[in-house]
Write a protein that holds these residues in place. Structure first.
Motif, PDB file in Angstrom:
ATOM      1  N   LEU A  39       0.888  -1.277   0.030  1.00 23.95           N
ATOM      2  CA  LEU A  39      -0.052   0.073  -0.011  1.00 23.95           C
ATOM      3  C   LEU A  39       0.919   1.154   0.078  1.00 23.95           C
ATOM      4  CD1 LEU A  39      -2.698  -1.161   2.715  1.00 23.95           C
ATOM      5  CD2 LEU A  39      -2.861  -1.203   0.102  1.00 23.95           C
ATOM      6  N   THR A  46      -4.542   5.645   6.080  1.00 21.14           N
ATOM      7  CA  THR A  46      -4.247   5.560   4.593  1.00 21.14           C
ATOM      8  C   THR A  46      -4.405   4.118   4.176  1.00 21.14           C
ATOM      9  OG1 THR A  46      -2.837   7.625   4.825  1.00 21.14           O
ATOM     10  CG2 THR A  46      -3.042   6.360   2.877  1.00 21.14           C
ATOM     11  N   LYS A  50      -7.253   2.659   1.419  1.00 23.09           N
ATOM     12  CA  LYS A  50      -6.766   1.936   0.381  1.00 23.09           C
ATOM     13  C   LYS A  50      -7.242   0.547   0.313  1.00 23.09           C
ATOM     14  CE  LYS A  50      -2.471   4.724  -0.644  1.00 23.09           C
ATOM     15  NZ  LYS A  50      -1.106   4.703  -1.122  1.00 23.09           N
ATOM     16  N   LEU A 141      -5.154   0.400  -8.331  1.00 22.55           N
ATOM     17  CA  LEU A 141      -6.466   0.860  -7.570  1.00 22.55           C
ATOM     18  C   LEU A 141      -7.247   1.614  -8.661  1.00 22.55           C
ATOM     19  CD1 LEU A 141      -4.836   2.885  -4.633  1.00 22.55           C
ATOM     20  CD2 LEU A 141      -5.512   0.582  -4.669  1.00 22.55           C
TER      21      LEU A 141
END
Length: 497
Positions: A39, A46, A50, A141
């Motif tokens: 990540l 954070t 994600k 992503l």
């Protein structure tokens, strides 16, 4: 306090998302039990954000695989699909030709999972936790279709290119040091693809080298290896944070505690330039002149040994030594070391200019080496003088390992400091960078005449008896001529063989 869910892993301070493949679906993914996606963050909040995005994608992928699994269960003759990867063929899908919808669904699935599979297949087992460092997380992503993954080149190949590209701006010794350092790393960890070098690889190398070299030497090698990875990043062979960043053994506090070279005391100078120094007056010239030039200029030993006769000249009424290193065989350690140094009055009185003119008469060459005996190697011309100096100090009983030729440079600088000479002038004399805006932008170096007037009269060594040191120039010239003739004769003999 935020809990870390089971699908979120923390390794070496970096969060990873773990995709677990159910046992019944593993045949569709070459038997893999899970995939891990970096990540690229150390922040837990954070990472959790994600993770939510990846969880939605992972669920959709697994649902596609589940539907194909159920179809296979209902119809045993139905093959379904298998995702495969090879460096030669890349990612591809094997599916039942009688059921084209399987292939379409498989392609939709691997468009999102392809970066994970490609990287995992490509990387060695020891680096499985970091298999996705080279992939673009934003693309993953966003669900952008996978692009071809290019294998990084091996360390030995990158080494050759790195030295070839950057060697032009290095001194010959620097290029050799780089090759030696990278070869040591390869011998220790193997000639692996550069992308597989991880922080664990660096840590293992440091452990292996701990008993073989000092911390400062190890740090020099780590800095050189960091430069190799930086080059690999520029060529696209390495993606991600440089694993050598933050890996130095010695911190700033450790460096402050380390002993530095010591200056020579008054008693040391009396021994060095006393009775024992007398034989050098009629010996090989560099035995006599190199230490004295070092004492009155603070110059480095190789800066002195590589001088030519025409580097000593009268410039507008001031005798100077040019240390600009503009000859093909001359080297400058730094840009600041390229300088002009006024000749100290004591060196003039001892006959340095007369000696340089004697060498010109003997050799018939104004550009002859100031010390013709010296032979160049990859480090310069200083090897013979450096070795002789160490032997001489040992004979005098000055056995402190922190007192070396460089101590003359420290001695000169400290004498000037104690005499009240400001740092900027001292830096100009000894060839150090005076890194201030005023020095670098708003002013230029002092002219040689001004530097001589304001600095040289404060560089004094009253403990040295110069009258007893003055060389016999006639004897020195005869010795020089005889030695040069002997060497020329030997060279002719070797060429005729």
């Amino acid at each position: 306090m935020l809990r870390i869910p089971s699908h979120l892993l923390l390794r070496s301070g970096i969060f990873y998302y773990r995709i677990v493949v159910p046992a019944r679906l593993r045949p569709a993914f070459c038997g893999r039990t899970e995939f891990r996606v970096s990540l690229c963050t150390r922040d837990k909040k954070t990472a959790l954000t994600k993770c939510r995005i990846l969880s939605i994608q992972a669920e959709r992928i697994l649902n596609l695989a589940e539907s194909l699994h159920m179809a296979m269960k209902d119809n045993p003759d139905r093959m379904g699909f298998i995702v495969k990867y090879s460096p030669k063929e890349g990612l591809y899908v094997e599916s039942d030709p009688n059921n084209p919808e399987d292939g379409a669904q498989a392609i939709a699935a691997i468009q999102q999972l392809a970066p994970v599979i490609a990287a995992a297949e490509q990387r060695p087992v020891i680096d499985r936790d970091e298999v996705l460092r080279e992939m673009n997380l934003a693309n993953a992503l966003a669900g952008i279709p996978a692009i071809a993954v290019q294998s990084s080149r091996r360390l030995s190949v990158l080494q050759d290119d790195h030295v070839k590209v950057n060697g032009a701006k290095w001194r010959p010794r620097t290029a050799d040091d780089y090759r030696s350092c990278i070869r040591l790393f390869i011998d220790t960890v193997g000639d692996v693809p550069v992308q597989t070098v991880s922080r664990r690889t660096v840590a293992d190398f440091k452990v292996a080298m701990t008993d073989r070299m000092s911390p400062s030497t190890l740090d020099k090698k780590l800095i050189a290896l960091k430069g190799l990875i930086d080059y690999a990043k520029s060529t696209g062979d390495y993606v991600g944070e440089n694993p050598f960043s933050g890996q130095l053994v010695l911190g700033k506090r450790d460096k402050r505690k380390r002993p530095s070279y010591k200056e020579f005391t008054s008693d040391d100078l009396k021994k060095i330039f006393g009775e024992a120094y007398q034989p050098f007056r009629v010996g090989k010239p560099h035995f006599f002149w190199v230490p004295l030039i070092g004492l009155f200029t603070g110059a480095r030993i190789n800066e002195i040994c590589q001088l030519r006769c025409n580097d000593i000249l009268d410039y507008q009424g001031t005798w100077i030594i040019s240390m600009l290193a503009d000859g093909d065989d001359q080297q400058a350690k730094t840009e600041a070391s390229k300088r002009v140094v006024p000749v100290h009055p004591q060196l003039l009185e001892l006959g340095l200019v007369e000696y340089a003119q004697t060498v010109v008469r003997v050799t018939g060459d104004k550009g002859a080496m100031l010390f013709p005996y010296l032979v160049q190697d990859k480090t310069g011309y200083a090897k013979s003088s450096s070795r002789q100096w160490g032997i001489y100090l040992g004979r005098l009983g000055i056995a402190d390992r922190l007192k070396v030729f460089h101590s003359l440079r420290i001695t000169a600088n400290n004498r000037l400091r104690q005499a009240g000479v400001d740092e900027e002038k001292r830096c100009q004399l000894v060839g150090h960078m005076h890194d201030t805006v005023n020095s670098q932008v708003y002013s230029s170096p002092l002219e040689a005449k001004k530097l001589a007037e304001t600095v040289l009269d404060k560089l004094q060594y009253p403990e040295v008896d110069y009258e007893r040191l003055k060389p016999n120039m006639v004897v020195m010239a005869a010795r020089l001529r005889k030695e040069l003739e002997r060497r020329a004769s030997r060279q002719r003999h070797e060429e005729s063989r």
